[in-house]
Design a protein around this motif. Structure first.
Motif, PDB file in Angstrom:
ATOM      1  N   ASP A 121       0.828  -1.209   0.000  1.00 54.65           N
ATOM      2  CA  ASP A 121       0.000   0.000   0.000  1.00 54.65           C
ATOM      3  C   ASP A 121       0.860   1.256   0.000  1.00 54.65           C
ATOM      4  O   ASP A 121       0.567   2.215  -0.717  1.00 54.65           O
ATOM      5  N   ASP A 122       1.916   1.234   0.811  1.00 51.14           N
ATOM      6  CA  ASP A 122       2.814   2.386   0.868  1.00 51.14           C
ATOM      7  C   ASP A 122       3.511   2.605  -0.470  1.00 51.14           C
ATOM      8  O   ASP A 122       3.659   3.733  -0.937  1.00 51.14           O
ATOM      9  N   LYS A 123       3.936   1.512  -1.094  1.00 51.46           N
ATOM     10  CA  LYS A 123       4.606   1.617  -2.395  1.00 51.46           C
ATOM     11  C   LYS A 123       3.673   2.229  -3.434  1.00 51.46           C
ATOM     12  O   LYS A 123       4.066   3.098  -4.203  1.00 51.46           O
ATOM     13  N   LEU A 124       2.426   1.763  -3.437  1.00 52.88           N
ATOM     14  CA  LEU A 124       1.464   2.283  -4.408  1.00 52.88           C
ATOM     15  C   LEU A 124       1.152   3.756  -4.150  1.00 52.88           C
ATOM     16  O   LEU A 124       1.067   4.555  -5.090  1.00 52.88           O
ATOM     17  N   ASN A 125       0.979   4.115  -2.890  1.00 54.13           N
ATOM     18  CA  ASN A 125       0.697   5.511  -2.554  1.00 54.13           C
ATOM     19  C   ASN A 125       1.854   6.422  -2.956  1.00 54.13           C
ATOM     20  O   ASN A 125       1.636   7.508  -3.496  1.00 54.13           O
ATOM     21  N   ASN A 126       3.079   5.980  -2.684  1.00 54.68           N
ATOM     22  CA  ASN A 126       4.241   6.786  -3.042  1.00 54.68           C
ATOM     23  C   ASN A 126       4.394   6.898  -4.559  1.00 54.68           C
ATOM     24  O   ASN A 126       4.711   7.969  -5.077  1.00 54.68           O
ATOM     25  N   ALA A 127       4.148   5.811  -5.271  1.00 52.74           N
ATOM     26  CA  ALA A 127       4.243   5.842  -6.735  1.00 52.74           C
ATOM     27  C   ALA A 127       3.162   6.746  -7.314  1.00 52.74           C
ATOM     28  O   ALA A 127       3.418   7.495  -8.265  1.00 52.74           O
ATOM     29  N   THR A 128       1.974   6.695  -6.736  1.00 53.70           N
ATOM     30  CA  THR A 128       0.878   7.546  -7.202  1.00 53.70           C
ATOM     31  C   THR A 128       1.203   9.010  -6.963  1.00 53.70           C
ATOM     32  O   THR A 128       0.991   9.858  -7.834  1.00 53.70           O
ATOM     33  N   GLU A 129       1.742   9.308  -5.782  1.00 52.91           N
ATOM     34  CA  GLU A 129       2.096  10.694  -5.466  1.00 52.91           C
ATOM     35  C   GLU A 129       3.197  11.197  -6.399  1.00 52.91           C
ATOM     36  O   GLU A 129       3.152  12.340  -6.865  1.00 52.91           O
ATOM     37  N   ASP A 130       4.171  10.335  -6.697  1.00 51.17           N
ATOM     38  CA  ASP A 130       5.254  10.712  -7.600  1.00 51.17           C
ATOM     39  C   ASP A 130       4.710  10.971  -9.009  1.00 51.17           C
ATOM     40  O   ASP A 130       5.059  11.965  -9.646  1.00 51.17           O
ATOM     41  N   ALA A 131       3.829  10.085  -9.484  1.00 47.45           N
ATOM     42  CA  ALA A 131       3.254  10.248 -10.826  1.00 47.45           C
ATOM     43  C   ALA A 131       2.394  11.510 -10.899  1.00 47.45           C
ATOM     44  O   ALA A 131       2.450  12.244 -11.891  1.00 47.45           O
ATOM     45  N   THR A 132       1.625  11.766  -9.847  1.00 47.57           N
ATOM     46  CA  THR A 132       0.804  12.973  -9.812  1.00 47.57           C
ATOM     47  C   THR A 132       1.683  14.213  -9.861  1.00 47.57           C
ATOM     48  O   THR A 132       1.372  15.179 -10.552  1.00 47.57           O
ATOM     49  N   GLY A 133       2.783  14.164  -9.126  1.00 46.18           N
ATOM     50  CA  GLY A 133       3.719  15.283  -9.134  1.00 46.18           C
ATOM     51  C   GLY A 133       4.306  15.529 -10.517  1.00 46.18           C
ATOM     52  O   GLY A 133       4.445  16.677 -10.949  1.00 46.18           O
ATOM     53  N   LYS A 134       4.631  14.447 -11.211  1.00 48.18           N
ATOM     54  CA  LYS A 134       5.176  14.591 -12.569  1.00 48.18           C
ATOM     55  C   LYS A 134       4.143  15.203 -13.506  1.00 48.18           C
ATOM     56  O   LYS A 134       4.477  16.043 -14.343  1.00 48.18           O
ATOM     57  N   LEU A 135       2.897  14.763 -13.358  1.00 48.89           N
ATOM     58  CA  LEU A 135       1.830  15.334 -14.196  1.00 48.89           C
ATOM     59  C   LEU A 135       1.625  16.811 -13.898  1.00 48.89           C
ATOM     60  O   LEU A 135       1.469  17.623 -14.816  1.00 48.89           O
ATOM     61  N   LYS A 136       1.612  17.172 -12.623  1.00 46.42           N
ATOM     62  CA  LYS A 136       1.440  18.579 -12.250  1.00 46.42           C
ATOM     63  C   LYS A 136       2.587  19.422 -12.787  1.00 46.42           C
ATOM     64  O   LYS A 136       2.376  20.519 -13.295  1.00 46.42           O
ATOM     65  N   GLU A 137       3.805  18.902 -12.646  1.00 45.68           N
ATOM     66  CA  GLU A 137       4.965  19.643 -13.131  1.00 45.68           C
ATOM     67  C   GLU A 137       4.872  19.851 -14.641  1.00 45.68           C
ATOM     68  O   GLU A 137       5.100  20.952 -15.152  1.00 45.68           O
ATOM     69  N   GLY A 138       4.504  18.797 -15.372  1.00 45.38           N
ATOM     70  CA  GLY A 138       4.361  18.900 -16.822  1.00 45.38           C
ATOM     71  C   GLY A 138       3.256  19.863 -17.226  1.00 45.38           C
ATOM     72  O   GLY A 138       3.413  20.661 -18.153  1.00 45.38           O
ATOM     73  N   ALA A 139       2.142  19.802 -16.513  1.00 47.45           N
ATOM     74  CA  ALA A 139       1.033  20.711 -16.809  1.00 47.45           C
ATOM     75  C   ALA A 139       1.432  22.152 -16.513  1.00 47.45           C
ATOM     76  O   ALA A 139       1.071  23.075 -17.253  1.00 47.45           O
ATOM     77  N   GLY A 140       2.181  22.340 -15.444  1.00 47.85           N
ATOM     78  CA  GLY A 140       2.648  23.680 -15.106  1.00 47.85           C
ATOM     79  C   GLY A 140       3.572  24.246 -16.158  1.00 47.85           C
ATOM     80  O   GLY A 140       3.487  25.418 -16.516  1.00 47.85           O
TER      81      GLY A 140
END
Length: 57
Positions: free
Chosen positions: A4-23
């Motif tokens: 669960d922790d691995k998935l949450n961290n991977a999701t947060e990392d992917a979300t961050g990459k998407l936000k950075e790209g959108a920005g």
């Protein structure tokens, strides 16, 4: 590190990459910085989980 922790961290990392790209795409520096912060937070959590796992062994 729990799955669960691995998935949450991977999701947060992917979300961050998407936000950075959108920005970058929209020239929104605040969104870009928020994405970088999300990625850094995810990496810090992953490191903490690895340390905890090392002490469990």
């Amino acid at each position: 590190m729990g799955i669960d922790d691995k998935l949450n961290n991977a999701t947060e990392d992917a979300t961050g990459k998407l936000k950075e790209g959108a920005g970058r795409a929209t020239d929104n520096e605040q969104l870009e910085a928020e994405g970088r912060n999300d990625q850094a937070g995810a990496k810090l959590k992953q490191a903490g989980e690895k340390i905890k796992d090392a002490f469990k062994s």
